[in-house]
Write a protein that holds these residues in place. Structure first.
Motif, PDB file in Angstrom:
ATOM      1  N   VAL A  96      80.465 -58.079 -92.555  1.00 33.41           N
ATOM      2  CA  VAL A  96      79.524 -59.121 -92.984  1.00 33.41           C
ATOM      3  C   VAL A  96      79.704 -60.397 -92.149  1.00 33.41           C
ATOM      4  CG1 VAL A  96      78.786 -60.574 -94.917  1.00 33.41           C
ATOM      5  CG2 VAL A  96      79.379 -58.183 -95.320  1.00 33.41           C
ATOM      6  N   LEU A  97      80.959 -60.781 -91.888  1.00 32.22           N
ATOM      7  CA  LEU A  97      81.238 -61.966 -91.072  1.00 32.22           C
ATOM      8  C   LEU A  97      80.703 -61.802 -89.650  1.00 32.22           C
ATOM      9  CD1 LEU A  97      84.887 -62.825 -92.197  1.00 32.22           C
ATOM     10  CD2 LEU A  97      82.894 -64.302 -92.483  1.00 32.22           C
ATOM     11  N   ALA A  98      80.928 -60.622 -89.064  1.00 33.92           N
ATOM     12  CA  ALA A  98      80.445 -60.352 -87.706  1.00 33.92           C
ATOM     13  C   ALA A  98      78.920 -60.411 -87.663  1.00 33.92           C
ATOM     14  CB  ALA A  98      80.939 -58.987 -87.233  1.00 33.92           C
ATOM     15  N   GLY A  99      78.268 -59.856 -88.688  1.00 35.12           N
ATOM     16  CA  GLY A  99      76.809 -59.903 -88.765  1.00 35.12           C
ATOM     17  C   GLY A  99      76.289 -61.329 -88.859  1.00 35.12           C
ATOM     18  N   GLY A 100      76.958 -62.150 -89.674  1.00 33.31           N
ATOM     19  CA  GLY A 100      76.555 -63.553 -89.824  1.00 33.31           C
ATOM     20  C   GLY A 100      76.685 -64.322 -88.528  1.00 33.31           C
ATOM     21  N   ILE A 101      77.808 -64.125 -87.828  1.00 31.88           N
ATOM     22  CA  ILE A 101      78.037 -64.817 -86.544  1.00 31.88           C
ATOM     23  C   ILE A 101      76.976 -64.412 -85.523  1.00 31.88           C
ATOM     24  CG2 ILE A 101      79.610 -64.991 -84.570  1.00 31.88           C
ATOM     25  CD1 ILE A 101      81.921 -64.717 -86.625  1.00 31.88           C
ATOM     26  N   PHE A 102      76.670 -63.101 -85.461  1.00 25.38           N
ATOM     27  CA  PHE A 102      75.675 -62.622 -84.491  1.00 25.38           C
ATOM     28  C   PHE A 102      74.290 -63.185 -84.783  1.00 25.38           C
ATOM     29  CE2 PHE A 102      72.373 -59.574 -83.282  1.00 25.38           C
ATOM     30  CZ  PHE A 102      72.582 -59.541 -81.910  1.00 25.38           C
ATOM     31  N   ILE A 103      73.903 -63.232 -86.055  1.00 27.74           N
ATOM     32  CA  ILE A 103      72.568 -63.724 -86.417  1.00 27.74           C
ATOM     33  C   ILE A 103      72.453 -65.221 -86.126  1.00 27.74           C
ATOM     34  CG2 ILE A 103      71.076 -64.214 -88.404  1.00 27.74           C
ATOM     35  CD1 ILE A 103      71.734 -61.461 -89.437  1.00 27.74           C
ATOM     36  N   ILE A 104      73.496 -65.987 -86.431  1.00 34.78           N
ATOM     37  CA  ILE A 104      73.482 -67.423 -86.130  1.00 34.78           C
ATOM     38  C   ILE A 104      73.358 -67.634 -84.620  1.00 34.78           C
ATOM     39  CG2 ILE A 104      74.898 -69.525 -86.099  1.00 34.78           C
ATOM     40  CD1 ILE A 104      75.917 -68.748 -88.861  1.00 34.78           C
ATOM     41  N   TYR A 105      74.117 -66.857 -83.850  1.00 31.37           N
ATOM     42  CA  TYR A 105      74.047 -66.943 -82.384  1.00 31.37           C
ATOM     43  C   TYR A 105      72.630 -66.638 -81.894  1.00 31.37           C
ATOM     44  CZ  TYR A 105      74.294 -65.248 -77.579  1.00 31.37           C
ATOM     45  OH  TYR A 105      74.046 -65.029 -76.260  1.00 31.37           O
ATOM     46  N   THR A 106      72.020 -65.572 -82.426  1.00 32.66           N
ATOM     47  CA  THR A 106      70.667 -65.190 -82.030  1.00 32.66           C
ATOM     48  C   THR A 106      69.665 -66.292 -82.350  1.00 32.66           C
ATOM     49  OG1 THR A 106      71.156 -62.842 -82.419  1.00 32.66           O
ATOM     50  CG2 THR A 106      68.838 -63.474 -82.347  1.00 32.66           C
ATOM     51  N   ALA A 107      69.742 -66.846 -83.571  1.00 29.51           N
ATOM     52  CA  ALA A 107      68.805 -67.885 -83.992  1.00 29.51           C
ATOM     53  C   ALA A 107      68.955 -69.146 -83.146  1.00 29.51           C
ATOM     54  CB  ALA A 107      69.024 -68.214 -85.474  1.00 29.51           C
ATOM     55  N   VAL A 108      70.200 -69.587 -82.925  1.00 24.29           N
ATOM     56  CA  VAL A 108      70.449 -70.804 -82.141  1.00 24.29           C
ATOM     57  C   VAL A 108      69.979 -70.619 -80.703  1.00 24.29           C
ATOM     58  CG1 VAL A 108      72.270 -72.282 -81.164  1.00 24.29           C
ATOM     59  CG2 VAL A 108      72.361 -71.615 -83.568  1.00 24.29           C
ATOM     60  N   LYS A 109      70.227 -69.431 -80.133  1.00 27.08           N
ATOM     61  CA  LYS A 109      69.810 -69.148 -78.758  1.00 27.08           C
ATOM     62  C   LYS A 109      68.288 -69.227 -78.624  1.00 27.08           C
ATOM     63  CE  LYS A 109      69.466 -64.983 -77.236  1.00 27.08           C
ATOM     64  NZ  LYS A 109      69.708 -63.586 -76.789  1.00 27.08           N
ATOM     65  N   GLU A 110      67.559 -68.606 -79.586  1.00 33.75           N
ATOM     66  CA  GLU A 110      66.088 -68.617 -79.523  1.00 33.75           C
ATOM     67  C   GLU A 110      65.526 -70.017 -79.750  1.00 33.75           C
ATOM     68  OE1 GLU A 110      64.181 -66.134 -78.603  1.00 33.75           O
ATOM     69  OE2 GLU A 110      65.949 -64.890 -78.311  1.00 33.75           O
ATOM     70  N   ILE A 111      66.134 -70.778 -80.657  1.00 33.16           N
ATOM     71  CA  ILE A 111      65.686 -72.160 -80.912  1.00 33.16           C
ATOM     72  C   ILE A 111      65.903 -73.015 -79.666  1.00 33.16           C
ATOM     73  CG2 ILE A 111      66.162 -74.264 -82.246  1.00 33.16           C
ATOM     74  CD1 ILE A 111      66.868 -72.356 -84.615  1.00 33.16           C
ATOM     75  N   TRP A 112      67.045 -72.830 -79.008  1.00 34.52           N
ATOM     76  CA  TRP A 112      67.348 -73.572 -77.781  1.00 34.52           C
ATOM     77  C   TRP A 112      66.352 -73.232 -76.682  1.00 34.52           C
ATOM     78  CZ3 TRP A 112      69.718 -77.725 -76.275  1.00 34.52           C
ATOM     79  CH2 TRP A 112      70.042 -77.904 -74.935  1.00 34.52           C
ATOM     80  N   HIS A 113      66.015 -71.961 -76.565  1.00 35.51           N
ATOM     81  CA  HIS A 113      65.017 -71.541 -75.575  1.00 35.51           C
ATOM     82  C   HIS A 113      63.662 -72.204 -75.831  1.00 35.51           C
ATOM     83  CE1 HIS A 113      67.296 -67.569 -74.462  1.00 35.51           C
ATOM     84  NE2 HIS A 113      67.890 -68.651 -74.022  1.00 35.51           N
ATOM     85  N   GLY A 202      60.604 -69.199 -88.882  1.00 35.17           N
ATOM     86  CA  GLY A 202      61.294 -67.924 -89.047  1.00 35.17           C
ATOM     87  C   GLY A 202      62.690 -67.953 -88.468  1.00 35.17           C
ATOM     88  N   LEU A 203      62.862 -68.619 -87.324  1.00 35.78           N
ATOM     89  CA  LEU A 203      64.185 -68.695 -86.692  1.00 35.78           C
ATOM     90  C   LEU A 203      65.156 -69.534 -87.519  1.00 35.78           C
ATOM     91  CD1 LEU A 203      63.141 -69.060 -82.949  1.00 35.78           C
ATOM     92  CD2 LEU A 203      64.344 -67.130 -83.975  1.00 35.78           C
ATOM     93  N   PHE A 204      64.654 -70.617 -88.127  1.00 34.83           N
ATOM     94  CA  PHE A 204      65.527 -71.432 -88.975  1.00 34.83           C
ATOM     95  C   PHE A 204      65.901 -70.676 -90.251  1.00 34.83           C
ATOM     96  CE2 PHE A 204      64.386 -75.077 -86.334  1.00 34.83           C
ATOM     97  CZ  PHE A 204      65.592 -75.757 -86.304  1.00 34.83           C
ATOM     98  N   ILE A 205      64.958 -69.877 -90.772  1.00 37.25           N
ATOM     99  CA  ILE A 205      65.283 -69.037 -91.925  1.00 37.25           C
ATOM    100  C   ILE A 205      66.341 -68.012 -91.533  1.00 37.25           C
ATOM    101  CG2 ILE A 205      64.383 -67.288 -93.519  1.00 37.25           C
ATOM    102  CD1 ILE A 205      61.730 -68.808 -93.519  1.00 37.25           C
ATOM    103  N   LEU A 206      66.197 -67.451 -90.318  1.00 39.47           N
ATOM    104  CA  LEU A 206      67.185 -66.501 -89.817  1.00 39.47           C
ATOM    105  C   LEU A 206      68.554 -67.162 -89.693  1.00 39.47           C
ATOM    106  CD1 LEU A 206      67.007 -63.508 -88.904  1.00 39.47           C
ATOM    107  CD2 LEU A 206      66.974 -64.344 -86.551  1.00 39.47           C
ATOM    108  N   PHE A 207      68.571 -68.424 -89.266  1.00 40.58           N
ATOM    109  CA  PHE A 207      69.821 -69.195 -89.171  1.00 40.58           C
ATOM    110  C   PHE A 207      70.483 -69.301 -90.550  1.00 40.58           C
ATOM    111  CE2 PHE A 207      72.126 -73.258 -89.287  1.00 40.58           C
ATOM    112  CZ  PHE A 207      72.976 -73.099 -88.193  1.00 40.58           C
ATOM    113  N   ILE A 208      69.659 -69.561 -91.579  1.00 40.22           N
ATOM    114  CA  ILE A 208      70.183 -69.666 -92.941  1.00 40.22           C
ATOM    115  C   ILE A 208      70.698 -68.307 -93.424  1.00 40.22           C
ATOM    116  CG2 ILE A 208      69.575 -70.185 -95.350  1.00 40.22           C
ATOM    117  CD1 ILE A 208      67.538 -72.198 -94.184  1.00 40.22           C
ATOM    118  N   VAL A 209      70.010 -67.233 -92.994  1.00 39.25           N
ATOM    119  CA  VAL A 209      70.488 -65.877 -93.316  1.00 39.25           C
ATOM    120  C   VAL A 209      71.901 -65.682 -92.766  1.00 39.25           C
ATOM    121  CG1 VAL A 209      70.166 -63.419 -92.829  1.00 39.25           C
ATOM    122  CG2 VAL A 209      68.204 -64.813 -93.467  1.00 39.25           C
TER     123      VAL A 209
END
Length: 270
Positions: A96-113, A202-209
């Motif tokens: 669960v922790l690994a999944g959370g870290i990966f999703i936060i990374y994905t969301a932050v990367k897309e928001i930055w782009h 959607g990306l910010f919601i994903l960040f909260i996920v």
């Protein structure tokens, strides 16, 4: 077979499918956003194939969890008597922790782009060439990460049943929930593609996920930071935050339209 056709069993099946749908919302959002990295003509195929393979692996995971649940819950790494951090890490919490870290990374990367508008078009072009196979693999992996909570919740909901009816009901619920996800994934993805402004939401919601998964993983691992226990974010809080973000987005959108209309009216007078 008779036990499966009782009113109580049918109601339990309905609750299980409903549980799969409710707990699968965050997974659905990830699938919709991740599938956009595949070539446009393959995106629907990617979503269907990704969820289809995940359904099969969810059923396998169900068998594994029923047999090996104690091994996922038993701590394999612990740290205590530390003023900074204490924890009891187990297999469930680690996933669960690994999944959370990966999703936060994905969301932050897309928001930055998205913030780098000049580079966004180039990045989009590169990501659209991402292979169908790699996108499907990531969808399946993250689907399994999201599966843990839904399967464990389903096991708790059917704990008073015999082993065989419990397994059959949960398997049917996984299949029906997966089919519902396939249908809804196309609709959500099409909506996001037609309304690009909501992709940021959607990306910010994903960040909260991701944050929700981190708090859940921290709770499962009994993590304490400076003597403070990490408590999981409830689904009620999660949905409340989502509703708040949607309302803010709608109000801000209308306010911007009003400002633009007012500016256009002033320009015409001048």
């Amino acid at each position: 077979m008779e036990q499966l056709l009782t009113l109580d069993s049918l109601f339990t099946l309905f609750m299980l499918v409903l549980l799969q749908a409710v707990l699968g919302f965050d997974n659905l959002l990830y699938i919709s956003l991740e599938s956009q990295k595949a070539p446009k003509d393959k995106q629907s195929y990617v979503r269907k194939m990704g969820v289809g393979l995940a359904i099969i692996l969810r059923i396998v995971l169900l068998f594994v969890l029923l047999e090996l649940i104690k091994y996922f819950q038993n701590p394999f790494l612990s740290m205590h008597s530390n003023t900074f951090i204490e924890f009891d890490l187990n297999g469930h919490s680690l996933i669960v922790l690994a999944g959370g870290i990966f999703i936060i990374y994905t969301a932050v990367k897309e928001i930055w782009h998205m913030m780098l508008m000049k580079e966004h078009a180039k990045i989009e072009g590169k990501e659209s060439k991402k292979s169908v196979k790699s996108v499907i693999i990531w969808i399946v992996i993250m689907n399994l990460v999201f599966s843990f909570d839904s399967i464990l919740s389903a096991m708790a909901l059917t704990s008073d049943m015999d082993a065989t009816p419990q397994l059959v009901l949960m398997t049917i619920a996984i299949i029906l929930g997966g089919l519902l996800m396939i249908v809804m994934a196309d609709k959500v993805s099409n909506f996001l593609q037609k309304n690009k402004m909501y992709e940021v939401l959607g990306l910010f919601i994903l960040f909260i996920v991701g944050i929700m998964l981190l708090t859940e993983g921290g709770h499962l691992a009994h993590i304490e930071l400076f003597g403070n226990k990490i408590t999981p974010m409830s689904k009620t809080t999660f949905y409340f935050v989502i509703i708040t973000l949607v309302i803010i987005d709608i109000v801000q959108g209308r306010y911007q339209k009003n400002l633009l209309a007012k500016k256009e009216a002033q320009d015409r007078k001048e």
